[in-house]
Design an enzyme around this catalytic site. Structure first.
Site, PDB file in Angstrom:
ATOM      1  N   THR A 102       4.401  -1.491   0.822  1.00  0.00           N
ATOM      2  CA  THR A 102       4.810  -2.497   1.804  1.00  0.00           C
ATOM      3  C   THR A 102       3.894  -3.692   1.625  1.00  0.00           C
ATOM      4  O   THR A 102       2.689  -3.597   1.830  1.00  0.00           O
ATOM      5  CB  THR A 102       4.714  -1.953   3.232  1.00  0.00           C
ATOM      6  N   LYS A 177      11.708  -4.288   5.235  1.00  0.00           N
ATOM      7  CA  LYS A 177      10.659  -3.373   5.695  1.00  0.00           C
ATOM      8  C   LYS A 177       9.933  -3.951   6.900  1.00  0.00           C
ATOM      9  O   LYS A 177       9.525  -3.223   7.814  1.00  0.00           O
ATOM     10  CB  LYS A 177       9.668  -3.076   4.563  1.00  0.00           C
ATOM     11  N   LYS A 245      -1.986  -3.913   8.645  1.00  0.00           N
ATOM     12  CA  LYS A 245      -1.682  -4.780   7.506  1.00  0.00           C
ATOM     13  C   LYS A 245      -0.221  -5.224   7.546  1.00  0.00           C
ATOM     14  O   LYS A 245       0.095  -6.400   7.369  1.00  0.00           O
ATOM     15  CB  LYS A 245      -1.994  -4.029   6.208  1.00  0.00           C
TER      16      LYS A 245
END
Length: 297
Positions: A102, A177, A245
């Site tokens: 990701t 995502k 993150k």
């Protein structure tokens, strides 16, 4: 050309919680597998099954024609792909590069451009499903890149996931995502608050779960992670530090689109408190510790 175990050599970089299972499925499907990870011990199981170890991404790239990466942070992705000793400078012409980390949509676009200049084909293909989805080969895989590249790699992606969807041009997988992570962030706050509320009300949380997980509140986060919370199991299926993150990537790209995401901003602030409690390597369900501590004070 159809990519079969006879004509494809797969290089897999990143054998952590997710990557180890994903690479294992490819090995089980009969593909020759080359692996690299910063910590060799994490690849020992794969090596015992016949995978070949490499000391660097460059060495692995030189021996593979499909290279898959599943690492931690966008900075890792950038170094592995775009660095002087990275994949793009060392891969054989016409190789396929699939980043399943990701990461940033804009970085995915930069990688595709750099790859194309070297005669390489790239996809951004982040996943959802956590450690269980990886282990059971039931990941949801969201893919960005050229449609022809997606079609060529679909048989390989299908070995690791049960829901592989082409989303559009380079970066589209990463944008998708982010949609996934935005939805999960708010959902995790709700799951943790619901369990804290049940506890305060003197209810048996397991019994509460029986009622609400099959109703309108049902979600994979509720069904999959609430039992872990109830059992005091905060081991990572997905690390807190990696979730933060992801939220940072989503908030930055939302800012670029002039979009305000108040729930995501709140979720990030709560997870940052969790890091302050020393829980960055715990699973995302550890957010309950923040909610429960706050409700107990």
């Amino acid at each position: 050309m159809e990519h079969t175990a006879k004509n494809t050599v797969i290089g897999f970089i990143g054998t952590g919680i997710m990557g180890n299972s994903m690479a294992g499925h490819l090995l089980g499907a009969g593909f020759p597998l080359h692996v690299y990870s910063r910590t060799k011990s994490k690849a020992e199981e794969l090596l015992s099954r016949g995978a070949v170890w490499h000391e660097s991404p460059a060495s692995l790239a030189e021996q593979s024609n499909v290279i898959i990466t599943m690492v931690g942070f966008p900075s890792d992705v950038e170094e592995i792909y775009l660095g002087d000793s990275g994949i793009i400078n060392h891969a054989k012409p016409h190789s396929y590069l699939i980043d399943m980390t990701t990461s940033s949509p804009s970085l995915a676009q930069r990688i595709e451009k750099a790859a194309a200049e070297k005669g390489l084909f790239s996809l951004d293909a982040p996943v959802s499903g956590g450690d269980v989805g990886a282990r059971e080969a039931k990941l949801s895989i969201m893919v960005g890149g050229l449609l022809e590249t997606f079609d060529a790699m679909l048989p390989i992606l299908n070995i690791m996931g049960s829901n592989v969807v082409y989303q559009g041009s380079a970066g589209a997988g990463q944008y998708t995502k982010m949609c996934n992570q935005i939805a999960i962030a708010s959902n995790m706050m709700g799951v943790c608050e619901a369990l804290a509320y049940a506890q305060k009300a003197g209810l048996d949380p397991n019994t509460v779960l029986k009622s609400i997980e099959s109703g309108a509140a049902g979600s994979r986060s509720l069904s999959g992670l609430a039992p872990r919370i109830i059992n005091g199991d905060y081991a990572p299926g997905f690390y807190v530090k990696h979730f933060i993150k992801d939220m940072n990537i989503a908030l930055q790209s939302a800012k670029e689109m002039n979009l305000d995401l108040p729930s995501l901003s709140l979720a990030r602030s709560l997870y940052e408190r969790l890091v302050e409690m020393g829980e960055e390597d715990s699973g995302t369900q550890a957010l309950f510790k923040v909610i429960n501590r706050h409700s107990s004070s």
